[in-house]
Design an enzyme around this catalytic site. Structure first.
Site, PDB file in Angstrom:
ATOM      1  CG  ASP A   1      79.482 -62.335  39.679  1.00 31.61           C
ATOM      2  OD1 ASP A   1      80.235 -63.162  40.216  1.00 31.61           O
ATOM      3  OD2 ASP A   1      79.503 -62.069  38.461  1.00 31.61           O
TER       4      ASP A   1
ATOM      5  NE  ARG B   1      81.056 -77.024  35.631  1.00 35.53           N
ATOM      6  CZ  ARG B   1      80.798 -76.028  34.800  1.00 35.53           C
ATOM      7  NH1 ARG B   1      81.760 -75.172  34.498  1.00 35.53           N
ATOM      8  NH2 ARG B   1      79.621 -75.885  34.249  1.00 35.53           N
TER       9      ARG B   1
ATOM     10  CB  SER C   1      81.746 -65.050  32.363  1.00 28.92           C
ATOM     11  OG  SER C   1      82.623 -65.746  33.213  1.00 28.92           O
TER      12      SER C   1
ATOM     13  CG  HIS D   1      79.808 -65.521  37.380  1.00 32.98           C
ATOM     14  ND1 HIS D   1      80.123 -64.253  36.943  1.00 32.98           N
ATOM     15  CD2 HIS D   1      80.280 -66.382  36.432  1.00 32.98           C
ATOM     16  CE1 HIS D   1      80.757 -64.338  35.777  1.00 32.98           C
ATOM     17  NE2 HIS D   1      80.863 -65.610  35.440  1.00 32.98           N
ATOM     18  CG  ASP D   2      76.109 -70.082  36.895  1.00 36.26           C
ATOM     19  OD1 ASP D   2      77.095 -69.715  36.232  1.00 36.26           O
ATOM     20  OD2 ASP D   2      75.941 -71.267  37.266  1.00 36.26           O
TER      21      ASP D   2
END
Length: 356
Positions: free
Chosen positions: A309, A222, A153, A337-338
């Site tokens: 992702d 967030r 990332s 993505h995580d």
């Protein structure tokens, strides 16, 4: 509340104080403090050092328990340690909090020489600036060349910048779930997050009261970000359209939890500064374009991405793999993505293969 500040428990951090630093886009920082952590023992010739680069809301605490000075456990637990993929019986592993961050390295919440928080006066920083600070740290540690630079990332941006800007100092490169240049989609998402922070009345132009920070705006940012970190499939499987007993959608409660959690450990000013760093990312700027920049890399490289992702889709890693003339490794994961943080076994196997 928020990031680490002077007077908080140090935890496992070590600090290095650097002299005046001039970011490439203007301004001067009269001094820079770098917070970092290490694992393992540096070889006499400095040749066994590995640099791990953290992502947007990460810090130097790659592995280890939560405790005084560390509000959360290590963000890549299982990757570093004796017998781990980054084997500390073999390697000396370093991770530094990034310039502009809020976990010990100089950032907007740090104090200037007059003892006043930098706040809105903190200069814009680029990925190149952050790598120059890390290079100064490497010099201070006696590391002329990294055996490997590892990053996913936002950390992948710095890893790639190291390999392009200082190719003679990078032996191997592990580039994961990132891209060579910020896309309109990423910039749009991140400027929307910045707008959420700035719309909080407590933001006060970036010069807010640390005892009363803009947590509402940071929380909205967030929530937006977390939706890009996870896949639609995973959210659907976990939550669907379920409603809790309190009448809230389960997925909304989940996002609120992550918003509250970030507010307890991160500074809103750093969030704005670092997302703008990501927005300005382009490894080819001033180097004749991405392809020409990637042609400077001499490190043996592994490029990998996560199949689900949607923030840094596989096409972006494919561009880097093609530019480096290496195969693209695709990690299968439902987590989006995580997945680069969650799929430790798959990531670890690729790292072992690279470092074998």
């Amino acid at each position: 509340m928020g990031g680490w500040v002077e007077g908080d428990p140090v935890g496992d951090r070590v600090f290095l104080d650097l002299p005046a630093f001039s970011p490439e886009r203007g301004g001067v920082l009269p001094a820079v403090r770098v917070a970092y952590e290490t694992w393992g023992t540096l070889a006499a010739d400095g040749g066994n050092a590995v640099l791990v680069e953290h992502a947007l809301t990460g810090d130097s605490h790659v592995v280890g328990p939560a405790g005084p000075g560390h509000p959360t456990p290590g963000w890549w637990d299982g990757l570093v340690g004796p017998g781990a993929p980054l084997d500390t019986d073999r390697f000396f592993v370093v991770c530094a909090n990034v310039l502009g961050g809020c976990q010990g390295t100089t950032g907007p919440s740090s104090l200037d020489p007059d003892g006043i928080r930098w706040g809105s006066r903190f200069p814009e920083v680029t990925v190149g600036d952050q790598v120059r600070v890390e290079a100064a740290l490497a010099d201070a540690l006696g590391i002329d060349r990294w055996a490997c630079v590892v990053g996913g990332s936002m950390g992948g941006m710095r890893a790639l910048e190291w390999a392009v800007a200082l190719p003679e100092r990078v032996g191997t490169l592990f580039f994961l779930a990132s891209g060579a240049v910020a896309t309109a989609d990423q910039i749009g998402t991140q400027t929307t997050q910045q707008a959420a922070v700035r719309s909080d009345p407590r933001w006060a132009g970036g010069d807010y009261d640390p005892a009363d920070p803009p947590l509402q705006g940071l929380g909205v940012a967030r929530r937006i970000a977390h939706l890009t970190y996870r896949s639609a499939f995973e959210l659907g499987e976990r939550f669907g359209s379920a409603v809790q007993e309190d009448g809230r959608f389960a997925v909304a409660s989940y996002l609120e939890h992550h918003a509250d959690k970030l507010g307890r450990r991160f500074d809103a000013g750093s969030y704005v500064v670092l997302t703008e760093t990501m927005n300005s990312w382009d490894v080819g700027r001033g180097r004749g374009g991405v392809e020409a920049a990637l042609g400077r890399v001499t490190a043996r490289s592994v490029v990998a991405g996560v199949d689900s992702d949607r923030l840094y889709p596989i096409t972006q890693q494919q561009q880097v793999a093609d530019g480096l003339d290496v195969p693209l490794h695709v990690i299968a994961s439902p987590y989006g993505h995580d997945g680069f943080l969650i799929e430790v076994d798959a990531v670890g196997k690729l790292l072992r293969d690279l470092l074998r």
